[in-house]
Scaffold this motif. Structure first.
Motif, short mmCIF file in Angstrom:
data_model
loop_
_atom_site.label_atom_id
_atom_site.label_comp_id
_atom_site.label_asym_id
_atom_site.label_seq_id
_atom_site.Cartn_x
_atom_site.Cartn_y
_atom_site.Cartn_z
N GLY A 1 -2.28 0.87 5.91
CA GLY A 1 -2.34 1.06 7.36
C GLY A 1 -2.83 -0.14 8.14
O GLY A 1 -3.53 0.00 9.13
N VAL A 2 -2.42 -1.35 7.70
CA VAL A 2 -2.84 -2.60 8.35
C VAL A 2 -4.38 -2.65 8.42
O VAL A 2 -4.98 -2.70 9.48
CB VAL A 2 -2.20 -2.76 9.75
N VAL A 3 -4.99 -2.60 7.25
CA VAL A 3 -6.44 -2.68 7.13
C VAL A 3 -6.84 -4.15 7.05
O VAL A 3 -6.42 -4.88 6.15
CB VAL A 3 -6.94 -1.92 5.88
N ILE A 4 -7.64 -4.58 8.02
CA ILE A 4 -8.05 -5.98 8.12
C ILE A 4 -9.46 -6.13 7.57
O ILE A 4 -10.38 -5.43 8.02
CB ILE A 4 -7.98 -6.46 9.58
N PRO A 5 -9.68 -7.02 6.61
CA PRO A 5 -11.02 -7.15 6.02
C PRO A 5 -11.97 -7.91 6.94
O PRO A 5 -11.53 -8.54 7.92
CB PRO A 5 -10.74 -7.95 4.74
#
Length: 421
Positions: A208-212
């Motif tokens: 789900g377009v997880v940005i670190p």
């Protein structure tokens, strides 16, 4: 209905029957439920046209395949030039297009990446990185992350992080350890002298377009260096301008030991992928060039890759992704303030954007309404409560505005259908 429409309807029914009988009835059923049981006929730029003349604005881009748009003339011409002469390589003589593609990739990938091995899919590229990590370090263990998606071949699936896709095929390849994404402390707890590599996506696409957190990749780089492990970065979806940098790892200024590339590399015209690496990672292949091999090498695909890189640079698509992505994300965030009972969160970098919905049913309503408005968006495999936008990087400002207006209508529809005033 005119004669053209009647003929299109007949052909659609014929192809539908072939899908039900010979391709996959389940796949056809899903297409039918989503009102996508039409025959795609041609596509240019961001527009897809079906045989009955219906036009769709592609705001999904096959999850990152069509970065330079559909049927880019420079990529098509490069492919046609080789199809008429020698489409496939013998693999015994030297391939000029492969050499030129390798040179171009070495010029745009992070420092130290100098070798290229072409394959045909993202999963195959990931498989290559995993094999080289074990061969070059002499170690077995691979650290990956929860929510990761690296492909569906057996090794790539073992590195992936969703049980739904893994369980039917167990036992998978042993030696994989999974930790929470974005958590360097979790990696620190498990990495050791047994670790061959850490494999990670710069942004988790299918989750789900997880940005670190900022600096995450730099910290992983330091941990790998300390323990003598390799850092593998999966750029299959994030590479070639998608996130507003040439590669997702460029946001952190990190040079991995190995990278997996695919999707956009063939310019949306040919199926092309590659794994690339530095000298340390490549040592086993230098010693034995046939330790890993593939049967088919395509001059036409390599030429497509060269043309694709040229188009991205000549048309400023990295910068375009950064600028238009920021605009689109900001406008969706404004809509989210209008519909807080529908949209829970908006995330993204460049033209890789996701919307989380307050309730699972909202996403289905939004998806269906966008399709009704002839705009293609998509769910995330690993997170069905999230809808993603990944349009071609050539999308125009007018098309961006059309997407925003359509989302406004879709959010209002979701609010109405789910019983809100």
């Amino acid at each position: 209905m005119d004669e053209i429409g009647i003929e299109a309807a007949r052909e659609t029914e014929r192809v539908s029957d072939l899908y039900r009988r010979y391709v996959n009835p389940g796949r056809f059923r899903l297409a039918s439920l989503m009102s996508l049981d039409k025959i795609e006929a041609e596509a240019k730029g961001c527009i897809i046209k079906t045989e009955d003349g219906t036009e769709y604005l592609d705001c999904l881009g096959s999850f990152g395949v069509f970065n330079v748009g559909h049927s880019h003339p420079k990529v098509v011409e490069a492919v046609q030039r080789h199809l008429g002469k020698m489409p496939l390589s013998t693999r015994f003589l030297l391939s000029k297009p492969l050499a030129e593609l390798a040179e171009r990739l070495a010029s745009i990938t992070p420092s130290g990446i100098s070798y290229v091995f072409p394959v045909h899919s993202g999963a195959a590229a990931v498989e290559g990185t995993l094999k080289l990590a074990r061969a070059s370090t002499g170690r077995q263990e691979i650290i990956s992350t929860h929510g990761a998606f690296h492909g569906k071949t057996l090794g790539a699936l073992s590195a992936s992080g969703r049980d739904h896709f893994k369980r039917p095929f167990e036992p998978l390849v042993p030696g994989f350890v999974h930790v929470p994404y974005g958590d360097t402390e979790a990696v620190r707890q498990v990495i050791s002298e047994k670790t061959a590599a850490v494999i990670v996506e710069p942004i988790q696409g299918e989750a789900g377009v997880v940005i670190p957190p900022e600096g995450y990749l730099r910290e992983l780089r330091a941990l790998c260096d300390h323990w003598g492990a390799l850092l593998i970065i999966d750029e299959v979806q994030t590479g070639l301008g998608r996130t507003g940098e040439m590669f997702g790892c460029d946001h952190d200024g990190v040079a991995p030991d190995l990278m997996a590339l695919a999707k956009a590399l063939g310019g949306g015209v040919m199926s092309l992928a590659a794994f690339v690496g530095n000298e340390r990672a490549w040592a086993p292949l230098i010693e034995d060039p046939y330790l890993h091999s593939t049967t088919i090498e395509s001059h036409a695909a390599f030429a497509a890759g060269c043309a694709t890189i040229d188009v991205i640079q000549e048309e400023g698509l990295v910068e375009r992704s950064r600028e238009l992505g920021a605009r689109l994300k900001a406008e969706i965030e404004q809509l989210a303030q209008t519909y807080p009972d529908v949209v829970g969160a908006v995330r993204g970098q460049g033209l890789m954007i996701a919307m989380d919905f307050v309730e699972a049913g909202h996403g289905g309503v939004v998806l269906a309404d966008m399709i009704d408005q002839r705009i293609l968006v998509g769910f995330s495999f690993n997170n069905p409560q999230t809808v993603r936008l990944e349009p071609p990087l050539v999308i125009s400002e007018a098309q961006i505005e059309r997407v925003v207006q359509a989302l406004d209508h879709a959010f209002a529809q979701a609010r109405s259908v789910m019983g809100y005033s």
